[in-house]
Design a protein around this motif. Structure first.
Motif, PDB file in Angstrom:
ATOM      1  N   PHE A 142       4.891   2.675   1.402  1.00  0.00           N
ATOM      2  CA  PHE A 142       3.605   2.184   0.896  1.00  0.00           C
ATOM      3  C   PHE A 142       3.740   1.687  -0.548  1.00  0.00           C
ATOM      4  O   PHE A 142       3.273   0.593  -0.883  1.00  0.00           O
ATOM      5  CB  PHE A 142       2.535   3.274   0.978  1.00  0.00           C
ATOM      6  CG  PHE A 142       1.262   2.899   0.271  1.00  0.00           C
ATOM      7  CD1 PHE A 142       0.378   2.004   0.847  1.00  0.00           C
ATOM      8  CD2 PHE A 142       0.964   3.418  -0.982  1.00  0.00           C
ATOM      9  CE1 PHE A 142      -0.780   1.625   0.189  1.00  0.00           C
ATOM     10  CE2 PHE A 142      -0.196   3.038  -1.645  1.00  0.00           C
ATOM     11  CZ  PHE A 142      -1.067   2.144  -1.059  1.00  0.00           C
ATOM     12  N   GLU A 146       3.108  -2.182  -1.780  1.00  0.00           N
ATOM     13  CA  GLU A 146       2.102  -2.465  -2.788  1.00  0.00           C
ATOM     14  C   GLU A 146       2.710  -3.180  -3.992  1.00  0.00           C
ATOM     15  O   GLU A 146       2.121  -4.078  -4.570  1.00  0.00           O
ATOM     16  CB  GLU A 146       1.454  -1.155  -3.236  1.00  0.00           C
ATOM     17  CG  GLU A 146      -0.035  -1.262  -3.366  1.00  0.00           C
ATOM     18  CD  GLU A 146      -0.622  -0.126  -4.156  1.00  0.00           C
ATOM     19  OE1 GLU A 146       0.124   0.667  -4.760  1.00  0.00           O
ATOM     20  OE2 GLU A 146      -1.857  -0.030  -4.168  1.00  0.00           O
ATOM     21  N   ARG A 150       2.921  -9.178  -4.280  1.00  0.00           N
ATOM     22  CA  ARG A 150       2.610 -10.334  -5.117  1.00  0.00           C
ATOM     23  C   ARG A 150       3.807 -11.264  -5.267  1.00  0.00           C
ATOM     24  O   ARG A 150       3.645 -12.469  -5.485  1.00  0.00           O
ATOM     25  CB  ARG A 150       2.182  -9.893  -6.512  1.00  0.00           C
ATOM     26  CG  ARG A 150       1.517  -8.561  -6.525  1.00  0.00           C
ATOM     27  CD  ARG A 150       1.576  -7.832  -7.854  1.00  0.00           C
ATOM     28  NE  ARG A 150       1.143  -8.616  -8.991  1.00  0.00           N
ATOM     29  CZ  ARG A 150       1.837  -8.744 -10.100  1.00  0.00           C
ATOM     30  NH1 ARG A 150       2.994  -8.148 -10.228  1.00  0.00           N
ATOM     31  NH2 ARG A 150       1.370  -9.441 -11.109  1.00  0.00           N
ATOM     32  N   TRP A 151       5.031 -10.718  -5.194  1.00  0.00           N
ATOM     33  CA  TRP A 151       6.219 -11.518  -5.475  1.00  0.00           C
ATOM     34  C   TRP A 151       6.498 -12.582  -4.426  1.00  0.00           C
ATOM     35  O   TRP A 151       7.278 -13.504  -4.664  1.00  0.00           O
ATOM     36  CB  TRP A 151       7.434 -10.615  -5.694  1.00  0.00           C
ATOM     37  CG  TRP A 151       7.323  -9.917  -7.006  1.00  0.00           C
ATOM     38  CD1 TRP A 151       6.754  -8.707  -7.249  1.00  0.00           C
ATOM     39  CD2 TRP A 151       7.715 -10.428  -8.287  1.00  0.00           C
ATOM     40  NE1 TRP A 151       6.773  -8.429  -8.586  1.00  0.00           N
ATOM     41  CE2 TRP A 151       7.372  -9.454  -9.251  1.00  0.00           C
ATOM     42  CE3 TRP A 151       8.333 -11.610  -8.715  1.00  0.00           C
ATOM     43  CZ2 TRP A 151       7.615  -9.642 -10.611  1.00  0.00           C
ATOM     44  CZ3 TRP A 151       8.580 -11.776 -10.065  1.00  0.00           C
ATOM     45  CH2 TRP A 151       8.221 -10.808 -10.994  1.00  0.00           C
ATOM     46  N   MET A 153       4.633 -14.801  -3.729  1.00  0.00           N
ATOM     47  CA  MET A 153       3.981 -16.022  -4.195  1.00  0.00           C
ATOM     48  C   MET A 153       4.972 -16.978  -4.878  1.00  0.00           C
ATOM     49  O   MET A 153       4.632 -18.135  -5.132  1.00  0.00           O
ATOM     50  CB  MET A 153       2.837 -15.633  -5.143  1.00  0.00           C
ATOM     51  CG  MET A 153       1.634 -16.537  -5.127  1.00  0.00           C
ATOM     52  SD  MET A 153       0.920 -16.836  -3.514  1.00  0.00           S
ATOM     53  CE  MET A 153      -0.612 -15.952  -3.644  1.00  0.00           C
ATOM     54  N   ILE A 154       6.207 -16.520  -5.144  1.00  0.00           N
ATOM     55  CA  ILE A 154       7.205 -17.351  -5.839  1.00  0.00           C
ATOM     56  C   ILE A 154       7.306 -18.759  -5.250  1.00  0.00           C
ATOM     57  O   ILE A 154       7.238 -19.752  -5.964  1.00  0.00           O
ATOM     58  CB  ILE A 154       8.608 -16.675  -5.807  1.00  0.00           C
ATOM     59  CG1 ILE A 154       8.651 -15.486  -6.756  1.00  0.00           C
ATOM     60  CG2 ILE A 154       9.694 -17.670  -6.197  1.00  0.00           C
ATOM     61  CD1 ILE A 154       9.992 -14.766  -6.751  1.00  0.00           C
ATOM     62  N   VAL A 188      -1.978 -13.680   0.270  1.00  0.00           N
ATOM     63  CA  VAL A 188      -3.221 -13.055  -0.194  1.00  0.00           C
ATOM     64  C   VAL A 188      -3.759 -12.078   0.856  1.00  0.00           C
ATOM     65  O   VAL A 188      -4.123 -10.940   0.532  1.00  0.00           O
ATOM     66  CB  VAL A 188      -4.274 -14.138  -0.533  1.00  0.00           C
ATOM     67  CG1 VAL A 188      -5.642 -13.524  -0.758  1.00  0.00           C
ATOM     68  CG2 VAL A 188      -3.842 -14.917  -1.772  1.00  0.00           C
ATOM     69  N   MET A 191      -1.767  -8.949   0.919  1.00  0.00           N
ATOM     70  CA  MET A 191      -2.074  -8.102  -0.242  1.00  0.00           C
ATOM     71  C   MET A 191      -3.362  -7.321  -0.003  1.00  0.00           C
ATOM     72  O   MET A 191      -3.450  -6.133  -0.298  1.00  0.00           O
ATOM     73  CB  MET A 191      -2.194  -8.944  -1.520  1.00  0.00           C
ATOM     74  CG  MET A 191      -0.864  -9.350  -2.117  1.00  0.00           C
ATOM     75  SD  MET A 191      -1.062 -10.469  -3.516  1.00  0.00           S
ATOM     76  CE  MET A 191      -1.660  -9.370  -4.798  1.00  0.00           C
ATOM     77  N   PHE A 192      -4.378  -8.007   0.563  1.00  0.00           N
ATOM     78  CA  PHE A 192      -5.630  -7.311   0.888  1.00  0.00           C
ATOM     79  C   PHE A 192      -5.379  -6.211   1.913  1.00  0.00           C
ATOM     80  O   PHE A 192      -5.939  -5.115   1.814  1.00  0.00           O
ATOM     81  CB  PHE A 192      -6.672  -8.289   1.447  1.00  0.00           C
ATOM     82  CG  PHE A 192      -7.406  -9.073   0.386  1.00  0.00           C
ATOM     83  CD1 PHE A 192      -7.946  -8.428  -0.722  1.00  0.00           C
ATOM     84  CD2 PHE A 192      -7.580 -10.439   0.496  1.00  0.00           C
ATOM     85  CE1 PHE A 192      -8.626  -9.132  -1.693  1.00  0.00           C
ATOM     86  CE2 PHE A 192      -8.264 -11.160  -0.476  1.00  0.00           C
ATOM     87  CZ  PHE A 192      -8.787 -10.507  -1.575  1.00  0.00           C
ATOM     88  N   GLN A 195      -3.798  -3.303   0.194  1.00  0.00           N
ATOM     89  CA  GLN A 195      -4.769  -2.637  -0.689  1.00  0.00           C
ATOM     90  C   GLN A 195      -5.802  -1.847   0.097  1.00  0.00           C
ATOM     91  O   GLN A 195      -6.368  -0.890  -0.413  1.00  0.00           O
ATOM     92  CB  GLN A 195      -5.496  -3.681  -1.553  1.00  0.00           C
ATOM     93  CG  GLN A 195      -4.665  -4.188  -2.715  1.00  0.00           C
ATOM     94  CD  GLN A 195      -5.411  -5.231  -3.548  1.00  0.00           C
ATOM     95  OE1 GLN A 195      -6.582  -5.502  -3.335  1.00  0.00           O
ATOM     96  NE2 GLN A 195      -4.717  -5.812  -4.506  1.00  0.00           N
ATOM     97  N   PRO A 199      -3.420   5.557   1.034  1.00  0.00           N
ATOM     98  CA  PRO A 199      -2.192   6.353   1.180  1.00  0.00           C
ATOM     99  C   PRO A 199      -2.479   7.827   1.450  1.00  0.00           C
ATOM    100  O   PRO A 199      -1.613   8.551   1.956  1.00  0.00           O
ATOM    101  CB  PRO A 199      -1.485   6.159  -0.163  1.00  0.00           C
ATOM    102  CG  PRO A 199      -2.561   5.754  -1.107  1.00  0.00           C
ATOM    103  CD  PRO A 199      -3.553   4.973  -0.303  1.00  0.00           C
TER     104      PRO A 199
END
Ligand SMILES: [Zn+2]
Ligand SMILES: [Zn+2]
Lengths: 212, 205
Positions: A142, A146, A150-151, A153-154, A188, A191-192, A195, A199
């Protein structure tokens, strides 16, 4: 910092009749609904966590498929026009001998997104079931998902920079393909999804076992 | 059981801990799952504020100055940071342009601004009001969506892809952005959200 401060070993806030604010950590009596310190809504566990995880997960998978089928980059030079998909771009980099960059793009755009889909699905499925991996392993997965989300997105940023810089009339021009928007949405949505996962659900089975 | 103010629950596993058990200046990990709960450091709010202010100024510099330029076959093209983003702005890609602009410029700027608003009363020893709490809540919420450092890696990859094709010149904005990334990594290791929230809490006294 041994023993003394802990209420009979390790107890969860929920088992102690308390609820902790997710945003600022302040602990309240269970009946409170709004955090006294920061004003956030109090929930002992994220409401409808798993439903939200699966909804975003599905949206992520659905957008990830066209992201890999359609072209990410449209390149035109004096002599040719070409389209390249994500994986096509990786092969191109290998062809030019940029192995390190090829590895970064391959890992960020293909390996990590796929890994995220599998890990999130596994975490969600293993709640309330007998899981193969220990709680600590699942918790590590987890934390990994988390952190890494984001990475991915490169590649979108690579396309943005290429499209902005390489606009030299007929000599060379690069434009974003339709896959770019699908890929950004997939990142995106995933990621949602991560999130939305609570946990604490991983650890809750201890409490259920203690109640029996 | 001690007063509720002295308790802290692990955000990852809900296990209760006693706040006073954490030694001054130490990093506290959850005893059950190992998640980092506190990174207490003395005088860190002043450092957080100065880092946030410097980052904010670097971001302003990054959008004001030329970013990158390319040249090939006698033709040249330069771009600003926002120009980079607007490369997506033709027809169907417009939503993507807006999203990228948000991720690399507007969300980082908003987040830094909110952080500055939130910690200023703490540094000046003023009583924080609800505005400052809301600002810190916003800064925390925006953290995963603030992607300037990921963008910098993207720029590096893009430059490797085109150096064979064209020659690249680096503008002032490029270096401002690089500096911003260094500061943001530093800032993230210094900021402890629970310590800031406790400091913003005025209901205790
Ligand atoms: Zn709170
Ligand atoms: Zn924990």
């Amino acid at each position: 910092m041994a023993g003394a401060g802990y209420i009979s070993g390790l107890t969860t806030a929920r088992a102690a009749g308390l609820v902790a604010c997710e945003r600022c950590g302040q602990v309240h009596q269970r009946q409170n609904e709004v955090c006294r310190r920061c004003g956030a809504q109090l929930h002992s566990r994220k409401p409808d966590s798993l439903q939200k995880v699966w909804a975003w997960w599905l949206a992520g998978v659905i957008t990830f498929i066209p992201a890999n089928i359609y072209p990410m980059l449209l390149t035109s030079t004096l002599v040719e026009r070409s389209e390249s998909t994500i994986i096509g771009g990786v092969f191109e980099l290998i062809h030019y001998g940029s192995y390190g960059i090829a590895a970064i793009v391959f890992i960020a755009s293909i390996v990590i997104p796929l890994l995220k889909f599998f890990i999130i699905a596994y975490l969600a499925l293993s709640v309330h079931r007998h899981a193969l991996l220990s709680q600590h392993r699942r918790h590590q997965l987890f934390v990994f998902v988390e952190f890494i989300g984001r990475w991915s997105m490169i590649d979108i940023f690579v396309v943005a920079v290429l499209a902005a810089l390489v606009q030299l009339d007929t000599v060379a021009a690069i434009n974003p393909g339709i896959a770019a928007i699908n890929f950004a949405l997939a990142v995106v949505f995933t990621m949602f999804s991560a999130q939305s996962f609570d946990p604490r659900l991983i650890w809750d089975e201890n409490e259920a076992a203690a109640d029996d | 059981m001690g007063p509720l103010e002295d308790l802290i629950a692990c955000p990852h596993c809900d296990t209760l801990h006693n706040y006073s058990d954490v030694p001054e200046g130490a990093q506290a990990h959850c005893r059950k799952c190992g998640a980092v709960m506190l990174t207490q450091r003395a005088a860190s709010v002043a450092i957080v504020l100065s880092l946030a202010l410097s980052s904010f100024l670097l971001m302003i510099a990054a959008i004001s100055f030329p970013f990158l330029g390319v040249e090939a076959g006698g033709l040249s093209n330069g771009t600003s940071l926002l120009g980079t983003v607007m490369a997506f702005s033709d027809d169907y890609a417009l939503p993507l342009a807006i999203a990228v602009a948000a991720f690399i410029v507007f969300i980082p700027l908003t987040r830094l601004g909110a952080l500055i608003v939130a910690v200023t009363p703490l540094v000046l020893d003023r009583t924080p009001r609800s505005l400052h709490k809301r600002a810190f809540g916003l800064a925390e919420q925006l953290r995963p969506w603030s992607m300037a450092e990921i963008f910098v890696v993207g720029v590096a990859v893009a430059l490797v892809k085109i150096t064979a094709l064209v020659s690249v010149t680096y503008g002032l904005a490029f270096w401002a952005l690089a500096g911003l990334v260094v500061l943001s990594f530093w800032q993230d290791t210094l900021i402890c959200r629970y310590t800031v929230w406790r400091a913003l809490d005025t209901s205790r006294d």
